[in-house]
Design a protein around this motif. Structure first.
Motif, PDB file in Angstrom:
ATOM      1  N   ASP A  72       0.913  -2.660  -9.111  1.00  0.00           N
ATOM      2  CA  ASP A  72       2.124  -2.003  -8.627  1.00  0.00           C
ATOM      3  C   ASP A  72       2.002  -1.676  -7.141  1.00  0.00           C
ATOM      4  O   ASP A  72       2.925  -1.909  -6.370  1.00  0.00           O
ATOM      5  N   TYR A  73       0.896  -1.090  -6.772  1.00  0.00           N
ATOM      6  CA  TYR A  73       0.581  -0.734  -5.379  1.00  0.00           C
ATOM      7  C   TYR A  73      -0.929  -0.687  -5.225  1.00  0.00           C
ATOM      8  O   TYR A  73      -1.665  -0.638  -6.197  1.00  0.00           O
ATOM      9  N   TYR A  74      -1.353  -0.655  -3.960  1.00  0.00           N
ATOM     10  CA  TYR A  74      -2.708  -0.226  -3.625  1.00  0.00           C
ATOM     11  C   TYR A  74      -2.567   1.228  -3.198  1.00  0.00           C
ATOM     12  O   TYR A  74      -1.867   1.520  -2.232  1.00  0.00           O
ATOM     13  N   TYR A  75      -3.191   2.135  -3.924  1.00  0.00           N
ATOM     14  CA  TYR A  75      -3.079   3.567  -3.652  1.00  0.00           C
ATOM     15  C   TYR A  75      -4.194   3.972  -2.706  1.00  0.00           C
ATOM     16  O   TYR A  75      -5.372   3.798  -3.021  1.00  0.00           O
ATOM     17  N   GLU A 113       1.641   2.901 -13.953  1.00  0.00           N
ATOM     18  CA  GLU A 113       1.386   2.022 -12.810  1.00  0.00           C
ATOM     19  C   GLU A 113      -0.087   1.635 -12.766  1.00  0.00           C
ATOM     20  O   GLU A 113      -0.956   2.399 -13.193  1.00  0.00           O
ATOM     21  N   GLU A 173      -3.264   0.103 -10.369  1.00  0.00           N
ATOM     22  CA  GLU A 173      -3.827  -0.161  -9.039  1.00  0.00           C
ATOM     23  C   GLU A 173      -3.943  -1.669  -8.818  1.00  0.00           C
ATOM     24  O   GLU A 173      -4.440  -2.397  -9.660  1.00  0.00           O
ATOM     25  N   HIS A 214       0.854  -1.189   0.000  1.00  0.00           N
ATOM     26  CA  HIS A 214       0.000   0.000   0.000  1.00  0.00           C
ATOM     27  C   HIS A 214       0.888   1.237   0.000  1.00  0.00           C
ATOM     28  O   HIS A 214       1.976   1.209   0.570  1.00  0.00           O
ATOM     29  N   THR A 215       0.421   2.314  -0.595  1.00  0.00           N
ATOM     30  CA  THR A 215       1.139   3.578  -0.549  1.00  0.00           C
ATOM     31  C   THR A 215       0.162   4.743  -0.571  1.00  0.00           C
ATOM     32  O   THR A 215      -0.944   4.626  -1.103  1.00  0.00           O
ATOM     33  N   LYS A 224       0.909   9.334  -5.046  1.00  0.00           N
ATOM     34  CA  LYS A 224       0.082   9.298  -6.254  1.00  0.00           C
ATOM     35  C   LYS A 224       0.583   8.218  -7.207  1.00  0.00           C
ATOM     36  O   LYS A 224       1.765   7.888  -7.224  1.00  0.00           O
ATOM     37  N   LYS A 225      -0.341   7.691  -7.980  1.00  0.00           N
ATOM     38  CA  LYS A 225      -0.009   6.665  -8.959  1.00  0.00           C
ATOM     39  C   LYS A 225       0.892   7.256 -10.037  1.00  0.00           C
ATOM     40  O   LYS A 225       0.623   8.334 -10.559  1.00  0.00           O
TER      41      LYS A 225
END
Length: 140
Positions: A49-52, A44, A46, A35-36, A39-40
């Motif tokens: 790459d990360y959960y924004y 990238e 969702e 998680h981060t 900003k995407k």
């Protein structure tokens, strides 16, 4: 190895994300998605790459490891100080029936190793500094 977690470490622009993408294409590895609050980035995705998430959402999640980084963002042409949070939730480590790979910093690697009773493999990626800098400059 009971728990199968490959941890990749290295400076920015050394090829960690590329290595993960190649592992996912050529092996049965699955990724652990962090998680981060940042900003995407361009390109990238969702959940890939990360959960924004927002700061409030981030603060409600139970993490195995988490970090905050002070940085600067360019907002409307003005440099603004920002704090970006990153964390790997417990949920991402629930199913280790298949080998998993994750990118974290050294502190995160130590926390994950402890959480999984040292049943991890840690790999530090290193490349020539000039190549790293060229990659960084070409991204911005």
């Amino acid at each position: 190895m009971k728990n199968k977690l490959l941890i990749l470490l290295g400076h920015s622009n050394c090829g960690k994300s590329y290595t993960v993408k190649e592992l996912l294409k050529t092996t049965n590895f699955k990724t652990c998605v962090s998680h981060t609050t940042r900003k995407k980035g361009i390109g990238e995705v969702e959940g890939v790459d990360y959960y924004y998430v927002t700061d409030d959402e981030f603060d409600k999640i139970k993490f195995v490891e988490k970090r905050e980084y002070n940085t600067f963002e360019n907002i409307n042409g003005k440099k603004t100080e920002a704090v970006w949070k990153y964390g790997l939730s417990e949920i991402e480590l629930k199913d280790l029936s298949k080998p998993r790979v994750v990118i974290v910093d050294l502190h995160g690697a130590m926390e994950l190793s402890e959480y999984l009773n040292n049943e991890v493999v840690i790999v530090y990626l290193e490349i020539d500094e000039k190549i790293r800098m060229d990659r960084a400059l070409s991204r911005n």
